[in-house]
Write an enzyme that holds these catalytic residues in place. Structure first.
Site, mmCIF file in Angstrom:
data_model
loop_
_atom_site.group_PDB
_atom_site.id
_atom_site.type_symbol
_atom_site.label_atom_id
_atom_site.label_comp_id
_atom_site.label_asym_id
_atom_site.label_seq_id
_atom_site.Cartn_x
_atom_site.Cartn_y
_atom_site.Cartn_z
ATOM 1 C CE LYS A 22 25.766 27.790 -25.678
ATOM 2 N NZ LYS A 22 25.046 28.781 -24.845
ATOM 3 C CB CYS A 116 26.399 32.329 -14.722
ATOM 4 S SG CYS A 116 26.791 33.508 -15.993
ATOM 5 C CB VAL A 326 29.252 42.034 -23.935
ATOM 6 C CG1 VAL A 326 27.886 41.387 -23.821
ATOM 7 C CG2 VAL A 326 29.463 42.612 -25.332
HETATM 8 C C1 EPZ Z 1 23.191 35.512 -25.016
HETATM 9 O O1 EPZ Z 1 23.070 35.613 -23.614
HETATM 10 C C2 EPZ Z 1 24.002 34.254 -25.258
HETATM 11 N N1 EPZ Z 1 23.295 33.095 -24.721
HETATM 12 C C3 EPZ Z 1 25.372 34.399 -24.591
HETATM 13 O O2 EPZ Z 1 26.127 33.235 -24.911
HETATM 14 C C4 EPZ Z 1 26.078 35.624 -25.176
HETATM 15 O O3 EPZ Z 1 27.313 35.800 -24.526
HETATM 16 C C5 EPZ Z 1 25.200 36.860 -24.988
HETATM 17 O O4 EPZ Z 1 23.894 36.629 -25.570
HETATM 18 C C6 EPZ Z 1 25.800 38.105 -25.634
HETATM 19 O O5 EPZ Z 1 26.016 37.868 -26.997
HETATM 20 C C7 EPZ Z 1 22.263 32.584 -25.429
HETATM 21 O O6 EPZ Z 1 21.907 33.076 -26.477
HETATM 22 C C8 EPZ Z 1 21.582 31.372 -24.834
HETATM 23 P P1 EPZ Z 1 22.448 39.539 -23.210
HETATM 24 P P2 EPZ Z 1 22.050 36.725 -22.986
HETATM 25 O O7 EPZ Z 1 21.072 39.641 -22.659
HETATM 26 O O8 EPZ Z 1 20.849 36.856 -23.858
HETATM 27 C C9 EPZ Z 1 22.973 42.826 -19.883
HETATM 28 C C10 EPZ Z 1 27.559 31.439 -24.510
HETATM 29 O O9 EPZ Z 1 28.720 31.341 -24.105
HETATM 30 N N2 EPZ Z 1 21.531 42.672 -19.660
HETATM 31 O O10 EPZ Z 1 22.711 40.000 -24.604
HETATM 32 O O11 EPZ Z 1 21.836 36.403 -21.562
HETATM 33 C C11 EPZ Z 1 23.734 41.607 -19.370
HETATM 34 O O12 EPZ Z 1 23.993 41.755 -17.995
HETATM 35 C C12 EPZ Z 1 26.601 32.393 -23.850
HETATM 36 O O13 EPZ Z 1 27.066 30.771 -25.477
HETATM 37 C C13 EPZ Z 1 20.882 43.551 -18.802
HETATM 38 O O14 EPZ Z 1 21.503 44.448 -18.224
HETATM 39 O O15 EPZ Z 1 22.956 38.026 -23.105
HETATM 40 C C14 EPZ Z 1 24.995 41.625 -20.177
HETATM 41 O O16 EPZ Z 1 25.927 42.500 -19.568
HETATM 42 C C15 EPZ Z 1 27.265 33.168 -22.701
HETATM 43 N N3 EPZ Z 1 19.550 43.395 -18.585
HETATM 44 C C16 EPZ Z 1 24.538 42.227 -21.516
HETATM 45 O O17 EPZ Z 1 23.252 42.817 -21.289
HETATM 46 C C17 EPZ Z 1 18.824 42.417 -19.206
HETATM 47 O O18 EPZ Z 1 17.586 42.352 -18.987
HETATM 48 C C18 EPZ Z 1 24.384 41.190 -22.621
HETATM 49 O O19 EPZ Z 1 23.437 40.250 -22.180
HETATM 50 C C19 EPZ Z 1 19.488 41.536 -20.071
HETATM 51 C C20 EPZ Z 1 20.844 41.676 -20.289
#
Ligand code: EPZ
Length: 416
Positions: A22, A116, A326
């Site tokens: 996904k 979310c 995370v």
């Molecule tokens: C991706 O989400 C995945 N989704 C998530 O999978 C996964 O949990 C996550 O990466 C971490 O591995 C997809 O790929 C569609 P992040 P993403 O940006 O990109 C902070 C699932 O269950 N952050 O790596 O949104 C954020 O708040 C889903 O399949 C900022 O602070 O995750 C979080 O604490 C859930 N500022 C951390 O980074 C930003 O601009 C990780 O988020 C972006 C993120």
């Protein structure tokens, strides 16, 4: 509202095939916006999230044909670069259209993605990167408006190795003037899969899978064909299902290298995990031991497997500590697991789990995708019957979840 009705099941046995990832197919579908040519993507899982991003692209003007697990995407007639709230609010990953639209069309207007259950999910790192590349970004009325006649390469340090920010900046950099360098980049396998697709389109991306990614901009990208990598989190979820039921299963279509931390922890707990051909055998060979887990960005233990491993730890005697580093609020499944009789205490970012003799079935609700999967796993070994409601969360990320589990002998039925 649909629900799963699950009865205590015998140890799972048999074979099941893992679907395409996904978290790889979503950015790759977004990346197809970078070209006017046709892209053909196969190994696409049939998921609600895939439907949503396809609806978004069609809203923008894409023509998408579905043939089984193969998508044919024609973006030759993109006439709109405004992504509406009702689509973006359904799935945060819609935000991955920003980088490609900005790079290809020079402008994008998109509703702010909502938070979310697992966290506020900010996008500051995405915007920091795009602004560094020369985009003029304005926020107002819940929309983000970004414009750039031509993006210019820049060196961007990510305060956190955000997967989405890495993907958005990487996609934007493919058509920017000069070189873009992403430092402290995310290293997930899905980043590598996206980079491979971009390079097949004629992009020049180097270093994907490491913490430094360099993208040399080119003038245009052509269409490409691509097969999506297997879903390591779906595979991990089924490995945990074998563990929680004391079973012996074979998973087809698994890249075990993408699951090293999960494999290590299951082996530490006492499972046999054996790579055989294009799959992996997972067998419970002795009474399992409690293990401690700390989620970290890849190659650390994946946060998307945290809830499933917690469900397993609830059923193993001894105590384990699970620390979530995370996301700030990814323990929504704890209260639902406690309704099944689990013994869990939350202290800050850690949950302390004391294994119990048995869980007892009752009605619980899925609060997010992986929490829902964890509750299904718990239901497989809980006494009596467990009902999991709000399973639309699970439909977002697991293809034919109940059918695959039933294929392994699980007593699970969907009631719409
Ligand atoms: C991706 O989400 C995945 N989704 C998530 O999978 C996964 O949990 C996550 O990466 C971490 O591995 C997809 O790929 C569609 P992040 P993403 O940006 O990109 C902070 C699932 O269950 N952050 O790596 O949104 C954020 O708040 C889903 O399949 C900022 O602070 O995750 C979080 O604490 C859930 N500022 C951390 O980074 C930003 O601009 C990780 O988020 C972006 C993120």
């Amino acid at each position: 509202m649909a629900k799963y009705v699950i009865k205590k099941s015998l140890p799972l046995e048999g074979r099941v095939r893992i679907s395409g990832a996904k978290n790889s197919v979503l950015p790759i579908i977004a990346a197809s916006l970078l070209t006017d040519d046709v892209c053909v993507i196969d190994g696409v899982p049939s998921l609600e999230d895939v439907n949503i991003i396809c609806r978004l692209l069609e809203f923008l003007g894409s023509k998408i044909d579905v043939h089984g697990d193969c998508l044919r995407i024609d973006n030759g007639n993109i006439k709109n670069t405004v992504a509406p709230y009702e689509l973006v609010r359904k799935m945060r990953a819609s935000f991955l259209a920003v980088g490609p639209l900005l790079a290809k069309s020079g402008e994008v207007k998109i509703s702010m993605p909502g938070g979310c259950a697992i966290g506020t999910r900010p996008i500051n790192l995405h915007l920091k990167g795009l602004a560094a590349m020369g985009a003029e970004i304005s926020l107002g009325h819940g929309f983000i408006h970004a414009k750039a006649s031509k993006l210019t390469g820049s060196t961007i340090y990510l305060d956190f190795p955000s997967v989405g920010a890495t993907e958005n900046i990487m996609m934007a950099g493919t058509l920017a003037e000069g070189q873009t360098v992403i430092e402290n980049a995310a290293e997930e396998p899905e980043i590598v899969d996206l980079a491979n697709f971009l390079n097949a389109m004629g992009a020049n991306v180097k270093g994907a899978g490491t913490d430094t990614i360099k993208i040399d901009g080119v003038n245009f990208l052509k269409g490409a064909n691509h097969s999506i990598i297997p879903d390591r989190i779906e595979a991990g979820t089924f490995m945990a299902a074998a563990a929680i039921t004391g079973g012996d299963i074979f998973l087809e279509n698994v890249l075990i290298d993408h699951l090293k931390p999960v494999e290590a922890k299951l082996k530490e707990a006492g499972m046999l995990v054996e790579e055989i051909g294009d799959g992996v055998r997972v067998k419970c060979v002795k009474p399992l031991q409690a293990v401690d887990i700390k989620t970290l960005p890849y190659p650390g233990f994946p946060t998307d497997m945290q809830a499933q491993m917690m469900a397993l730890m609830c059923t193993i005697s001894g105590s384990s500590i699970i620390t979530e580093t995370v996301f700030e609020n990814r323990f929504m499944h704890v209260s639902e697991l406690k309704r099944l009789g689990a013994n869990i205490k939350i202290e800050g970012r850690s949950a302390i789990i004391e294994g119990v003799e048995k869980l007892t079935g009752t009605q619980v609700k899925a609060t997010d995708l992986r929490a829902g999967a964890a509750l299904v796993l718990a239901g497989l070994c809980a006494e009596g019957t467990t009902e999991v409601v709000d399973i639309y969360h699970i439909d977002r990320g697991y293809e034919n979840f109940a059918d695959k589990l039933r294929q392994l002998g699980a007593l699970i039925y969907r009631e719409d």
